[in-house]
Design an enzyme around this catalytic site. Structure first.
Site, PDB file in Angstrom:
ATOM      1  N   CYS A  63      -2.786  11.437   3.707  1.00 25.11           N
ATOM      2  CA  CYS A  63      -3.046  10.530   2.570  1.00 25.11           C
ATOM      3  C   CYS A  63      -2.827  11.243   1.248  1.00 25.11           C
ATOM      4  O   CYS A  63      -2.527  10.611   0.237  1.00 25.11           O
ATOM      5  CB  CYS A  63      -4.490  10.056   2.580  1.00 25.11           C
TER       6      CYS A  63
ATOM      7  N   HIS B 145      -4.705   1.772   7.210  1.00 26.12           N
ATOM      8  CA  HIS B 145      -3.287   2.067   6.939  1.00 26.12           C
ATOM      9  C   HIS B 145      -2.635   2.547   8.239  1.00 26.12           C
ATOM     10  O   HIS B 145      -3.301   3.160   9.082  1.00 26.12           O
ATOM     11  CB  HIS B 145      -3.134   3.174   5.890  1.00 26.12           C
TER      12      HIS B 145
ATOM     13  N   GLU C  15       0.817  -1.223   0.000  1.00 27.31           N
ATOM     14  CA  GLU C  15       0.000   0.000   0.000  1.00 27.31           C
ATOM     15  C   GLU C  15       0.848   1.269   0.000  1.00 27.31           C
ATOM     16  O   GLU C  15       0.352   2.360   0.272  1.00 27.31           O
ATOM     17  CB  GLU C  15      -0.934  -0.020   1.211  1.00 27.31           C
TER      18      GLU C  15
END
Ligand code: SUG
Length: 443
Positions: free
Chosen positions: A361, A243, A170
């Site tokens: 992000c 995450h 990721e």
């Protein structure tokens, strides 16, 4: 070395598709109306704010959405219009999967290792395969192409994405680099082990594997002394911390984390103190002080921690964290603690937050030396100076809709609009042809 923040420009199809199981904001907002223009302008406002702090800011362009090559690969045929109409049949899931503007969250674009930490002295990038979520997995080929276009100089190595599934990766959302006068440590975090028995979450998917994290450290030539592989706390993932950057954030000699960020948190912090010395400032918060529910809803950890001069830091947090009393109290305590962070700024990035993406992000951190930076600047116009800001604002105003609901994705005119906009953008950013519709072959 100075860190450059590469933010993703929000794409013209920004919508709430409810696509990410385990990301509670994405699920909660699925089917709601979005505002692509507002989202893109919030992103540009954040970039301007960060640049005005004296931090280097740059942009990555959005990807082509709906992604017609994906629809074709899934067996749809005919003209673009016919494929869109076929993908819109039934509950339109195929169309939603091919239409997400999720490339805006560039913390998931790649993992980056600065040249000073790699044995071969090069800056390494591994574009994330994002193989846990189909709508995100289709980002990898264009991200790879984009990184190879922007970081084309000799000092850069842009690897292929890792093979998928057991090497599910990721990107930088699970990576933290800490550094003091005593040393440097890279935290390559992960949520599940593909091989062997490890704890795992009960309800929500763990996206990144241990095997992927280990492979990245190896190919980026990060020494065993510098690398650590902490596991995301399964309870944190089950609470919505899909995450690492949802429950922890670090920068140089500063780390702040929730008790559900990592399994074995205390041992990890002790180990970091040993490796990095007393200079390392750690602000850990218990669930009693900051309930994980607040941390997930308000995203205080999904902040940018920026060095703004002489080792002093500030935090750029989402406005939501100001409104949540627990999150607000914690962030203000961090700023008052006498540690490196002196101030917290709160910005409105709600269009992105409603899909589970806060300020952290929205950016990929790329530490570059002056010489490396000049290699970037010569090939592309991606540094966010005032002129580029003006051009991008005008570009968004010209091309973006201010309202999008699920049904609008069926409109073939939307696909055309985004292609026209992206074609203009690649010229504006001097990136050459980047997208399949511009004749660049997929893959
Ligand atoms: O992968 N949301 C993204 C949010 C990514 C956040 N990034 C970091 N934490 N670094 C994701 O879950 C939602 C799309 C939708 O439902 O329409 C989405 O993909």
């Amino acid at each position: 070395m100075r860190e450059v923040q590469f933010d993703g420009l929000v794409g013209g199809t920004h919508n709430y598709g409810g696509l990410s199981a385990g990301n509670v904001a994405s699920t909660a907002h699925g089917g709601k109306e979005s505002n692509p223009r507002g989202a893109a302008l919030q992103g540009l406002d954040k970039m301007k704010f960060v640049r005005d702090l004296g931090v280097l800011q740059a942009v990555f362009p959005p990807h082509q959405r709906p992604h017609l090559p994906t629809l074709r690969a899934l067996g749809l045929r005919g003209s673009d219009e016919e494929m869109i109409s076929a993908a819109a049949s039934g509950d339109a899931q195929l169309l939603r999967l091919a239409s997400s503007a999720s490339a805006m969250w560039t913390a998931n674009a790649a993992t980056v290792t600065p040249s000073c930490d790699a044995a071969d002295g090069k800056t390494h990038f591994t574009p994330a395969n994002l193989s846990e979520m189909f709508h995100r997995s289709i980002e990898a080929p264009v991200t790879t192409r984009l990184l190879r276009t922007i970081f084309a100089g000799d000092g850069f190595v842009v690897h292929d994405p890792l093979p998928p599934n057991q090497f599910a990766d990721e990107g930088a959302a699970n990576h933290t680099r800490l550094s003091t006068a005593k040393g440097t440590v890279h935290l390559f975090a992960w949520g599940r082990a593909a091989f062997g028995k490890r704890a795992k979450p009960k309800h929500y998917p763990a996206r990144q594997t241990l095997e992927a994290s280990e492979a990245i450290a190896r190919r980026h030539q990060v020494s065993a002394e510098m690398a650590r592989f902490p596991q995301q706390h399964p309870g944190g993932i089950d609470a919505g911390g899909f995450h690492t950057d949802v429950l922890a954030v670090g920068n140089e000699r500063f780390l702040m984390l929730h008790e559900l960020a990592f399994l074995g948190k205390n041992g990890l912090v002790d180990d970091l103190k040993k490796a990095l010395g007393e200079e390392l400032a750690v602000m850990a918060v218990s669930d009693a002080e900051l309930p994980v529910k607040s941390a997930i809803a308000a995203y205080p950890f999904n902040s940018q921690v920026l060095t703004v001069g002489d080792g002093e830091m500030c935090i750029v947090a989402p406005e939501d964290a100001k409104e949540d009393p627990h999150a607000h109290a914690f962030l203000e305590k961090v700023a008052a603690s006498g540690g490196p962070v002196k101030k917290v700024h709160y910005l409105d990035v709600r269009q992105s937050m409603h899909n589970g993406g806060g300020p952290a992000c929205l950016r990929l951190r790329v530490p570059l030396s002056d010489a490396e930076r000049s290699q970037v600047a010569s090939s592309a116009r991606v540094f966010f100076d005032e002129a580029l800001e003006r051009d991008l604002r005008a570009w968004v105003e010209k091309h973006y809709r201010d309202k999008l609901v699920s049904d609008d994705l069926r409109d073939p005119k939307l696909a055309r609009e985004t292609m026209t906009a992206l074609d203009e953008l690649t010229k504006l950013l001097r990136l050459g042809n980047l997208y399949d519709f511009q004749g660049v072959a997929s893959g």
